[in-house]
Design an enzyme around this catalytic site. Sequence first.
Site, PDB file in Angstrom:
ATOM      1  N   SER A  93       1.323  -1.962   0.273  1.00 41.65           N
ATOM      2  CA  SER A  93       0.089   0.084  -0.179  1.00 41.65           C
ATOM      3  C   SER A  93       1.031   1.327  -0.250  1.00 41.65           C
ATOM      4  CB  SER A  93      -1.189   0.150   1.275  1.00 41.65           C
ATOM      5  OG  SER A  93      -2.150  -0.927   0.668  1.00 41.65           O
TER       6      SER A  93
ATOM      7  N   LYS B  40       0.127   3.505  -3.043  1.00 39.06           N
ATOM      8  CA  LYS B  40      -0.962   3.976  -3.068  1.00 39.06           C
ATOM      9  C   LYS B  40      -0.890   5.582  -3.221  1.00 39.06           C
ATOM     10  CE  LYS B  40      -5.007   1.213  -0.658  1.00 39.06           C
ATOM     11  NZ  LYS B  40      -4.056   0.756  -0.843  1.00 39.06           N
TER      12      LYS B  40
ATOM     13  N   TYR C 215     -10.256   1.726   5.071  1.00 34.95           N
ATOM     14  CA  TYR C 215      -9.513   1.285   3.712  1.00 34.95           C
ATOM     15  C   TYR C 215     -10.092   0.202   2.744  1.00 34.95           C
ATOM     16  CZ  TYR C 215      -4.375   0.591   2.865  1.00 34.95           C
ATOM     17  OH  TYR C 215      -3.664   0.957   2.519  1.00 34.95           O
TER      18      TYR C 215
END
Length: 390
Positions: free
Chosen positions: A60, A63, A171
């Site tokens: 992540s 991201k 999330y």
Amino acid sequence: MSLKTDLDRILGNGAARGAVPGVVAVVTDRERNLYEGAFGERVLGSGIAMTTDTVGWIASMTKAITGAACMQLVEQGRIDLDSPAKKWVPRLAECQVLEGFDDAGQPKMRPPKRDITLRHLLTHTAGFGYEFWNAETGRYQAATGTPGIISCSHAAMMQPLVFDPGERWLYGINIDWAGRIVEAVSDQRMGEYLQQNLLGPLGMTDTAFKMRPDMQARLAKIHHRGDDGALAAGDLVIEQNPELEMAGGGLYGTMPDYIRFVRMILNDGRTDSGGRVLKPETVQQMCRNAMGDLRVTLLPTQAPPLTLDAEFFPGVEKTWGLTFQINEAPAPTGRPAGGLMWAGLANSYYWIDRQTGIAGAYMTQILPFADSRSLPLYYDFETAVYQSMK
């Protein structure tokens, strides 16, 4: 003691006592790296040392890079934050709100009260979850045969919303949808767009969805922490010829590479070579709360082998920018209010402190996320950086 001596001791001891199999950490100011260190092994027991050019799954940490790609297109007027995002990706209109399950265990669905926007996606307020932190998402996947996002399949995108867009923070696969917007508008695959517009200009030559042979040769294996606390190497590798390049978590990379991205954020969009990938005002917008009165909350584990309960700095108010977590009060590590951070599932972490002009990145390869020994080691690393500045 010098910063190098301090950090070498903390990280070296962490690897020596089994807190991590191996670790790479980098600290930067606005001009240059202040520290680079690597300790332990790429694969526990292999004798192959962790080095600063070791490649890992940054998950992540992808991201924020995807968020920067979106904001490039916002700057160019090709997309915007607050229009219905189905304008660019019509399949988003098919995503409905999960209201529960009927007596046969099948999902009950309804249309959302409002359209999903790019702002919802970038702030994790659209309503999408991850099955390993949201029980309803997992139950829906089981009932319908929908795969998880780590499958890197288009089918994995068709998950339910577990609340109406804009009503909560959760999330989930939001940034994967943001990546679909980048692909639709640019008419390029995600990796191709990133290479041309961010990774290439930033000099991030060791970051990619598909690893070159020389990157694979430097790859650290993901280790699993057993119930007895011991680490064992596994074989998890994200699909290297995926149907979907996972914009929310598919990148492999090195920490010296990632620190170049981080330093660009410290420098208002300027690259190390003096070029520019974002305007200063765009970076400033990315680093402010973009979710209003909503707040980041604890993510309770639904899959303990993958993740423990996850929340950074419990008790500290946290918001979300485009696309970083923001601590709205000072953090226990010494990071001032307004700092940015996030992480990757295999226990990689970064922070960006634009006020002080300091940032850091840390990578190990362990599951579960928020590992009881690796996360404290990361906190010790960040804390030592701030203590050295006093």
